[in-house]
Design an enzyme around this catalytic site. Structure first.
Site, short mmCIF file in Angstrom:
data_model
loop_
_atom_site.label_atom_id
_atom_site.label_comp_id
_atom_site.label_asym_id
_atom_site.label_seq_id
_atom_site.Cartn_x
_atom_site.Cartn_y
_atom_site.Cartn_z
N ASP A 67 15.70 -26.32 27.78
CA ASP A 67 14.82 -26.04 28.93
C ASP A 67 14.89 -24.58 29.36
OD1 ASP A 67 17.44 -26.22 29.82
OD2 ASP A 67 17.13 -28.01 31.04
N ASN A 136 22.27 -36.22 39.44
CA ASN A 136 21.34 -37.34 39.66
C ASN A 136 20.99 -38.06 38.35
OD1 ASN A 136 19.69 -35.51 38.41
ND2 ASN A 136 18.17 -35.36 40.05
N HIS A 138 19.98 -36.57 35.55
CA HIS A 138 18.95 -35.93 34.71
C HIS A 138 19.54 -35.37 33.42
CE1 HIS A 138 19.49 -31.80 36.91
NE2 HIS A 138 19.85 -31.60 35.67
N GLU A 143 13.89 -35.19 35.42
CA GLU A 143 14.40 -35.74 36.67
C GLU A 143 14.18 -37.26 36.70
OE1 GLU A 143 16.18 -33.94 38.35
OE2 GLU A 143 15.39 -31.95 38.73
C1 GLP Z 1 20.77 -27.95 34.68
C2 GLP Z 1 20.30 -28.02 33.24
C3 GLP Z 1 20.83 -29.25 32.55
C4 GLP Z 1 22.33 -29.35 32.77
C5 GLP Z 1 22.61 -29.49 34.24
C6 GLP Z 1 24.08 -29.64 34.58
O1 GLP Z 1 20.00 -28.70 35.54
N1 GLP Z 1 18.87 -28.00 33.12
O2 GLP Z 1 20.53 -29.16 31.16
O3 GLP Z 1 22.84 -30.46 32.08
O4 GLP Z 1 22.13 -28.31 34.87
O5 GLP Z 1 24.68 -28.40 34.66
P1 GLP Z 1 26.22 -28.14 34.84
O6 GLP Z 1 26.81 -28.25 33.49
O7 GLP Z 1 26.31 -26.73 35.36
O8 GLP Z 1 26.73 -29.14 35.80
#
Ligand code: GLP
Length: 247
Positions: A67, A136, A138, A143
């Site tokens: 993403d 959440n 995702h 989402e």
């Molecule tokens: C973002 C990314 C996700 C990732 C999530 C969790 O929203 N788009 O791909 O899994 O963050 O991030 P973190 O590893 O910093 O908790």
């Protein structure tokens, strides 16, 4: 799905890298799906170490990132292109032209998403996809409520995701409200998936994804229907799981 519970974040990163290094040695021209966020940083550090000290070779590999934020240029320190260059690509022998990240600055974002799907298909599909998970539930920026057959698309970020990701920005108001993301259908086509989660903030999402019903309300729960998925979770992230899992 396979669940591995680790005693620390470092052990978790090592377990993920074991899978990555094995698959890369089996197939040097592997197509990797990569993730951003805080969680995969340890995995990338260890991949860099293996490259520098043990010659792990990325010269024939191709990568696709999950993403990217809409509106951020590749030189913006919070863009995922910047993150990937800094945390991995600049430190290994991958060809930059083989690293694919959605462009958040594309004039036509929908066309950018369609072209990304085409690029994945012409590379032969993703062999091994790394995933994190949002608090959440995702995956990528899909989402809760995203269709399970969704393809790469433009999304409005959930308020909880904007809050979670605000820690990376100087000011919470700078967090983009939109992003481009691989769809759940796109992710489910990867031949193998490794999901990493660490910390108590992910415990509810992990329990719902592993032991809850398969539902679009918890995007990561849809991974229960994938034939080859490993969740690698630290003790805190696993604290709400009820079953017995490999440690
Ligand atoms: C973002 C990314 C996700 C990732 C999530 C969790 O929203 N788009 O791909 O899994 O963050 O991030 P973190 O590893 O910093 O908790």
């Amino acid at each position: 799905m396979k669940v591995v519970i680790c005693s620390s974040y470092e052990e978790e990163s090592m377990k993920a890298v074991e899978i990555f290094a094995r698959r890369m040695r089996e197939k040097p021209n592997i197509v990797l799906g990569l993730a951003t966020g805080g969680t995969p940083v340890g995995t990338y550090k260890e991949l860099i170490r293996l490259h520098k000290e043990e010659g792990l070779d990325f010269s024939q590999a191709t990568t696709f990132n999950l993403d990217e934020y809409a509106g951020l240029s590749p030189s913006h320190p919070q863009s995922y292109r910047y993150f990937m260059d800094k945390n991995l690509f600049d430190e290994i022998n991958i060809k930059k032209e083989n690293t694919h990240i959605l462009s958040g600055l594309a004039e036509d974002l929908e066309a950018e998403c369609a072209s990304f799907e085409e690029r994945i298909a012409s590379a032969g599909g993703i062999d091994l996809q790394l995933l994190g998970i949002g608090s959440n539930g995702h995956i990528a920026f899909n989402e809760p409520g995203t269709a399970r057959n969704s393809r790469t698309h433009v999304v409005d970020l959930a308020e909880s995701t904007i809050r979670d990701n605000a820690r990376f920005f100087d000011d919470p108001s700078e967090v983009p409200r939109q992003a481009l993301t691989m769809g759940i259908g796109t992710i489910m086509e990867a031949r193998e998936i490794v999901l990493l989660a660490s910390g108590g903030g992910k415990a509810r999402a992990i329990a719902n994804s592993v032991e809850g019903p398969v539902t679009e309300e918890v995007p990561a729960s849809i991974l229960q229907d994938h034939a080859c998925v490993t969740f690698i979770v630290d003790k805190e992230g696993a604290s709400l799981l009820k079953g017995n899992y490999q440690t």
